[in-house]
Design a protein around this motif. Structure first.
Motif, PDB file in Angstrom:
ATOM      1  N   LEU A 191      43.162  75.914  34.129  1.00 15.32           N
ATOM      2  CA  LEU A 191      42.491  76.854  33.229  1.00 15.32           C
ATOM      3  C   LEU A 191      41.180  76.264  32.741  1.00 15.32           C
ATOM      4  O   LEU A 191      40.151  76.958  32.706  1.00 15.32           O
ATOM      5  CB  LEU A 191      43.401  77.176  32.043  1.00 15.32           C
ATOM      6  N   ARG A 192      41.196  75.005  32.376  1.00 16.35           N
ATOM      7  CA  ARG A 192      39.946  74.354  31.931  1.00 16.35           C
ATOM      8  C   ARG A 192      38.913  74.366  33.053  1.00 16.35           C
ATOM      9  O   ARG A 192      37.740  74.683  32.821  1.00 16.35           O
ATOM     10  CB  ARG A 192      40.223  72.926  31.465  1.00 16.35           C
ATOM     11  N   ARG A 193      39.328  74.013  34.265  1.00 19.79           N
ATOM     12  CA  ARG A 193      38.394  74.006  35.392  1.00 19.79           C
ATOM     13  C   ARG A 193      37.806  75.402  35.613  1.00 19.79           C
ATOM     14  O   ARG A 193      36.618  75.541  35.914  1.00 19.79           O
ATOM     15  CB  ARG A 193      39.101  73.527  36.665  1.00 19.79           C
ATOM     16  N   TYR A 194      38.637  76.416  35.477  1.00 23.13           N
ATOM     17  CA  TYR A 194      38.178  77.788  35.674  1.00 23.13           C
ATOM     18  C   TYR A 194      37.106  78.163  34.655  1.00 23.13           C
ATOM     19  O   TYR A 194      36.062  78.725  35.014  1.00 23.13           O
ATOM     20  CB  TYR A 194      39.378  78.736  35.568  1.00 23.13           C
ATOM     21  N   VAL A 195      37.356  77.822  33.391  1.00 25.37           N
ATOM     22  CA  VAL A 195      36.374  78.127  32.346  1.00 25.37           C
ATOM     23  C   VAL A 195      35.079  77.357  32.594  1.00 25.37           C
ATOM     24  O   VAL A 195      33.970  77.903  32.452  1.00 25.37           O
ATOM     25  CB  VAL A 195      36.951  77.813  30.951  1.00 25.37           C
ATOM     26  N   GLU A 196      35.202  76.101  32.981  1.00 28.34           N
ATOM     27  CA  GLU A 196      34.001  75.308  33.273  1.00 28.34           C
ATOM     28  C   GLU A 196      33.212  75.913  34.433  1.00 28.34           C
ATOM     29  O   GLU A 196      31.973  75.947  34.397  1.00 28.34           O
ATOM     30  CB  GLU A 196      34.408  73.871  33.606  1.00 28.34           C
TER      31      GLU A 196
END
Length: 203
Positions: A191-196
């Protein structure tokens, strides 16, 4: 003089028991007798405060919202000046909470709605209020981050805020299926990678 500490009321004990038992056994698997035993109260006390098990479930969802809302309101990521850092900080807090046994870190309202969304509309509505109000807190930071970073997209801050909750609830389901937090933590990392990636952020 040592200040006196207020003892929890019968109602508070029942709500605490509901949070613990439903997270461990589910709504359908938790009986009034078990709730009373765990809370150390009589059935009379239970029905004095709650008209039914469904009434308790709705109250427990509201209690959960207040308790978790206070937890996130006091989290340190709110101090970050960049709203995108606040969004990413929120995700990191969610990952940090994946500690202990599965019932200890999974979501009360997510657990209840999976069972009761069709048969108990009042519970479904209480869960919707809980999840949606939490998503709204994240939404405000996402909207500010989109403005600050000049991000124009065919999706909205609300869409992404609700998606964070979908990922988290799905991560809890995987944790229950696999029997541990590792798979949930991996999902939160994604999820963090997606937002980044959405914000073209170099972490």
């Amino acid at each position: 003089m040592i200040p006196s500490v207020a003892r929890p009321s019968a109602k508070d004990k029942i709500l605490a028991a509901a949070v613990a038992l439903v997270r461990a056994k589910g709504y359908a698997g938790t009986t009034v007798d078990e709730l009373c035993a765990a809370a150390g109260v009589t059935k009379g006390a239970f029905f004095h405060h709650f008209a039914s098990r469904e009434d308790l479930a709705v109250a427990a969802a509201n209690h959960w919202s207040q308790t978790t809302g206070a937890l996130f309101a006091g989290a340190p990521y709110h101090a970050y000046r960049d709203p995108l850092d606040r969004v990413l900080g929120y995700i990191e807090v969610r990952k940090a909470l994946l500690k202990g046994t599965v019932p200890e870190f999974t979501c009360l309202v997510g657990t209840m709605v999976q069972e009761a969304y069709w048969t108990h509309p009042a519970i479904r509505e209480a869960v919707d209020r809980s999840i949606s109000s939490h998503a709204a807190e994240v939404e405000s930071d996402i909207a500010e981050a989109m403005q600050k970073h000049g991000l124009h997209a065919d999706w909205t801050a609300k869409d992404l805020a609700l998606h964070t909750q979908a990922v988290l609830q799905g991560a809890f389901i995987l944790a229950k299926a696999k029997g541990g937090a590792e798979v949930a933590a991996d999902s939160v990392d994604h999820l963090r990678r997606y937002v980044e990636l959405l914000f073209n952020h170099k972490g």
